[in-house]
Design an enzyme around this catalytic site. Structure first.
Site, short mmCIF file in Angstrom:
data_model
loop_
_atom_site.label_atom_id
_atom_site.label_comp_id
_atom_site.label_asym_id
_atom_site.label_seq_id
_atom_site.Cartn_x
_atom_site.Cartn_y
_atom_site.Cartn_z
N SER A 13 0.82 -1.22 0.00
CA SER A 13 0.00 0.00 0.00
C SER A 13 0.85 1.26 0.00
O SER A 13 0.32 2.36 -0.19
CB SER A 13 -0.93 0.01 1.21
N GLY A 14 2.16 1.14 0.20
CA GLY A 14 3.04 2.31 0.17
C GLY A 14 3.44 2.67 -1.24
O GLY A 14 3.09 1.99 -2.21
N TYR A 15 4.21 3.75 -1.36
CA TYR A 15 4.60 4.21 -2.69
C TYR A 15 5.56 3.25 -3.37
O TYR A 15 5.43 2.98 -4.57
CB TYR A 15 5.24 5.60 -2.59
N ALA A 16 6.53 2.72 -2.65
CA ALA A 16 7.51 1.82 -3.27
C ALA A 16 6.84 0.52 -3.71
O ALA A 16 7.04 0.04 -4.83
CB ALA A 16 8.65 1.53 -2.30
N CYS A 150 17.56 5.45 -2.88
CA CYS A 150 17.38 6.33 -4.03
C CYS A 150 18.45 7.42 -4.12
O CYS A 150 19.05 7.64 -5.19
CB CYS A 150 15.98 6.93 -4.02
N ASN A 314 12.96 8.80 -8.16
CA ASN A 314 13.32 8.07 -6.94
C ASN A 314 12.51 6.80 -6.75
O ASN A 314 12.99 5.85 -6.12
CB ASN A 314 13.15 8.96 -5.71
#
Length: 347
Positions: A13-16, A150, A314
């Site tokens: 559910s996170g960005y990564a 990143c 990133n």
């Protein structure tokens, strides 16, 4: 087409994790079977990642419901994966960790950087650092991939060829990274609150950045490296400028030659240095959603100083993209599979 490999994404559910999911859904050899989230369990993936509407019918499940998969991708907060690594190793033959847990090889350095003992120090030697440009041979057939940070990626890719070939003096290198807000993750904080972040250029780590140890581990030679990070109003992207010095008698031709010798056949490295126009140097705006790293430089011949410029997204080349690139290498697939997006202009 070869048989598809099943993929489970833990912490998706996170960005990564969401970015890796986006890339994996378009990969011909990968089939995502599960995406976990404690907070969003039961919800359709597209509720959290609306860009994936119509791309998948998956729903989030809790990590306790994790099933076996060929590949397990860990997109957990730093410190979480290492504490549960035996649990995840029981579920997948290949493990890819997007956090910092297995990047550093020396447990003493880990303790210094993160302020605690590593939860699984005996496992550190099992992991390949997920930078394809440096570790392509080690990644072939790898089953444990520790993806690079990143900011560290942008610094390493700018400096590596020049240090490897002796084009830079082994003296202090000072690098500054202008970083988009997505690098801070999906959880809200005071510093990411829109009225505080919008329009702001805020120095958030003038010294002691954790990626310093990571970059020093990977770069040739022993030299002082100093990193400073500045938050910007952009959502994606890192623009790094690194100040270094070349030996007497060297010129910009030597810098060009080093980049070409080391990166000449790299599919995702582009040297950007043109004489005219507004796009003479790397710009992360042009790289949103791509796995490219654009590199540039400018010489001050009066002082011997060279300013190196490195731009990446990133979340892609800095995280999920080089994770997928590493997986492609590990499985002997075409290295660019699932990573062909060329970016947008204007963006």
């Amino acid at each position: 087409m070869s048989e598809q490999k099943t993929v489970a994404i833990v912490g998706g559910s996170g960005y990564a994790g969401g970015e890796f999911l986006r890339l994996a859904l378009g990969h011909p050899h990968l089939k995502v079977t599960q995406v976990t989230s404690e907070r969003s369990a039961g919800l359709p993936v597209s509720m959290v990642h609306p860009n994936l509407r119509g791309r998948t019918n998956l729903k989030f499940v809790k990590a306790a419901a994790l099933e076996d998969a060929d590949i397990v991708v860990l997109a957990l907060p730093h410190g979480s994966a290492a504490k549960r690594i035996a649990e995840f190793e029981a579920r997948g033959r290949v493990i890819v960790d997007l956090s910092a847990d297995f990047r550093l090889k020396d447990p003493d350095i880990y303790r210094t950087v993160y302020g605690e003992d590593h939860p699984a120090p005996d496992k550190l030697g099992d992991w390949v650092y997920g930078n394809p440009e440096l570790h392509r041979d080690a990644l072939r057939g790898a089953t444990r991939i520790a993806c690079a940070g990143c900011f560290a990626t942008s610094v390493i890719l700018a400096l590596y060829p020049l240090l490897k070939l002796g084009v830079l003096l082994p003296k202090d290198i000072i690098a500054t990274g202008l970083v988009g807000s997505s690098a801070a993750g999906a959880s809200a904080s005071d510093s990411s609150h829109h009225p505080e972040r919008a329009g702001s250029l805020r120095v958030y780590k003038p010294v002691g950045h954790r990626h310093t140890a990571e970059a020093q581990q990977e770069l040739p030679g022993h030299f002082p490296l100093h990193l400073t990070a500045i938050s910007t109003p952009r959502v994606r992207g890192i623009l790094t400028t690194a100040h270094a010095w070349i030996p007497d008698g060297y010129s910009d031709r030597d810098v060009w030659s080093a980049y070409r010798e080391v990166y000449g056949s790299e599919p995702f490295i582009r040297i950007v240095k043109v004489a005219k126009g507004i796009h003479r140097y790397p710009d992360p705006m042009l790289l949103d959603g791509t796995n490219y790293c654009d590199l540039g430089f400018e010489m001050d011949m009066d002082t011997g100083r060279v300013v190196l410029m490195s731009a990446i997204d990133n979340l892609v080349k800095g995280t999920a993209g080089h994770a997928l690139q590493s997986l492609n290498i590990a499985h002997d697939w075409e290295e660019t599979l699932g990573l062909e997006f060329a970016g947008l202009h204007p963006a």
